[in-house]
Design an enzyme around this catalytic site. Structure first.
Site, PDB file in Angstrom:
ATOM      1  N   HIS A 259       0.775   5.187   1.228  1.00  0.00           N
ATOM      2  CA  HIS A 259       0.119   6.223   2.023  1.00  0.00           C
ATOM      3  C   HIS A 259       0.180   7.519   1.215  1.00  0.00           C
ATOM      4  O   HIS A 259       1.254   7.873   0.707  1.00  0.00           O
ATOM      5  CB  HIS A 259       0.875   6.465   3.335  1.00  0.00           C
ATOM      6  CG  HIS A 259       0.900   5.288   4.259  1.00  0.00           C
ATOM      7  ND1 HIS A 259       0.047   5.180   5.336  1.00  0.00           N
ATOM      8  CD2 HIS A 259       1.671   4.171   4.283  1.00  0.00           C
ATOM      9  CE1 HIS A 259       0.313   4.046   5.989  1.00  0.00           C
ATOM     10  NE2 HIS A 259       1.294   3.424   5.370  1.00  0.00           N
TER      11      HIS A 259
ATOM     12  N   HIS B 109       0.837  -1.203   0.000  1.00  0.00           N
ATOM     13  CA  HIS B 109       0.000   0.000   0.000  1.00  0.00           C
ATOM     14  C   HIS B 109       0.866   1.245   0.000  1.00  0.00           C
ATOM     15  O   HIS B 109       1.967   1.237   0.543  1.00  0.00           O
ATOM     16  CB  HIS B 109      -0.954   0.026   1.204  1.00  0.00           C
ATOM     17  CG  HIS B 109      -0.275  -0.153   2.525  1.00  0.00           C
ATOM     18  ND1 HIS B 109       0.106  -1.383   3.008  1.00  0.00           N
ATOM     19  CD2 HIS B 109       0.103   0.748   3.468  1.00  0.00           C
ATOM     20  CE1 HIS B 109       0.672  -1.239   4.192  1.00  0.00           C
ATOM     21  NE2 HIS B 109       0.702   0.049   4.486  1.00  0.00           N
TER      22      HIS B 109
HETATM   23  P1  5GP Z   1       1.726   0.416   7.446  1.00  0.00           P
HETATM   24  O1  5GP Z   1       2.249   0.681   8.829  1.00  0.00           O
HETATM   25  O2  5GP Z   1       1.566  -1.052   7.177  1.00  0.00           O
HETATM   26  O3  5GP Z   1       2.524   1.124   6.376  1.00  0.00           O
HETATM   27  O4  5GP Z   1       0.308   1.102   7.402  1.00  0.00           O
HETATM   28  C1  5GP Z   1      -0.888   0.420   7.642  1.00  0.00           C
HETATM   29  C2  5GP Z   1      -1.981   1.463   7.757  1.00  0.00           C
HETATM   30  O5  5GP Z   1      -3.212   0.808   7.719  1.00  0.00           O
HETATM   31  C3  5GP Z   1      -1.928   2.275   9.054  1.00  0.00           C
HETATM   32  O6  5GP Z   1      -1.756   3.657   8.767  1.00  0.00           O
HETATM   33  C4  5GP Z   1      -3.264   1.982   9.720  1.00  0.00           C
HETATM   34  O7  5GP Z   1      -3.830   3.104  10.348  1.00  0.00           O
HETATM   35  C5  5GP Z   1      -4.105   1.487   8.570  1.00  0.00           C
HETATM   36  N1  5GP Z   1      -5.119   0.501   8.951  1.00  0.00           N
HETATM   37  C6  5GP Z   1      -4.943  -0.569   9.770  1.00  0.00           C
HETATM   38  N2  5GP Z   1      -6.086  -1.274   9.872  1.00  0.00           N
HETATM   39  C7  5GP Z   1      -6.998  -0.632   9.096  1.00  0.00           C
HETATM   40  C8  5GP Z   1      -8.385  -0.884   8.803  1.00  0.00           C
HETATM   41  O8  5GP Z   1      -8.989  -1.854   9.265  1.00  0.00           O
HETATM   42  N3  5GP Z   1      -9.000  -0.008   7.971  1.00  0.00           N
HETATM   43  C9  5GP Z   1      -8.360   1.075   7.430  1.00  0.00           C
HETATM   44  N4  5GP Z   1      -9.051   1.872   6.630  1.00  0.00           N
HETATM   45  N5  5GP Z   1      -7.051   1.338   7.692  1.00  0.00           N
HETATM   46  C10 5GP Z   1      -6.384   0.500   8.510  1.00  0.00           C
END
Ligand code: 5GP
Ligand code: ZN
Length: 138
Positions: A102, A100
């Protein structure tokens, strides 16, 4: 679909999300814990992870969606700047192992802390040897 994956559940409608846009290959939806209000996640519909295992055509498509979302954040939210961030692996801060991007709208004076802590090489030779190692692996 990876049955343990939160983002696969979102893609397949098994978990709710606030969708911003979607097409045959990608989805963009709101991050539930935004770094800044308007923080969007852009993901492929198919489960890939990490970036090194994601096909080039999927990555090219995702970055196009990232650009569209960023343009909309500027237009709709009056963002002065945008951070685009993508983590691979727990050591890099990744919590959800489904690739993903951001897309985070920024404003002058928003006081968000997203700064890298800059380091240094011992000398130019050390930097050159890192470059040579990476070059040799390309
Ligand atoms: P990472 O740390 O893997 O780069 O980012 C994962 C992101 O996913 C985090 O910013 C977190 O807030 C978001 N996230 C985690 N669980 C969920 C969810 O169930 N729904 C949504 N919309 N975002 C999520
Ligand atoms: Zn997944």
């Amino acid at each position: 679909m990876n049955t343990d994956c939160i983002f696969c559940k979102i893609v397949h409608g098994k978990m709710p999300s606030s969708i911003v846009c979607e097409d045959e290959k990608a989805m963009a939806f709101m991050d539930i814990a935004p770094v800044a209000k308007g923080h969007v996640l852009v993901i492929p519909r198919v489960h890939y992870d990490p970036i090194t295992a994601t096909p080039d055509d999927v990555l090219a498509h995702l970055i196009g969606v990232v650009k569209q979302v960023a343009q909309a954040q500027v237009k709709a939210l009056g963002a002065n700047g945008i951070n685009v961030s993508q983590a691979n692996g727990r050591c890099a801060g990744q919590l959800v192992p489904h690739i993903h991007f951001h897309v985070i709208p920024r404003s002058d004076g928003d006081n968000k802390q997203m700064k890298w802590v800059s380091g240094s090489y011992a000398d130019n030779d050390e930097m050159a040897s890192y470059a040579e190692n990476i070059r040799a692996a390309l």
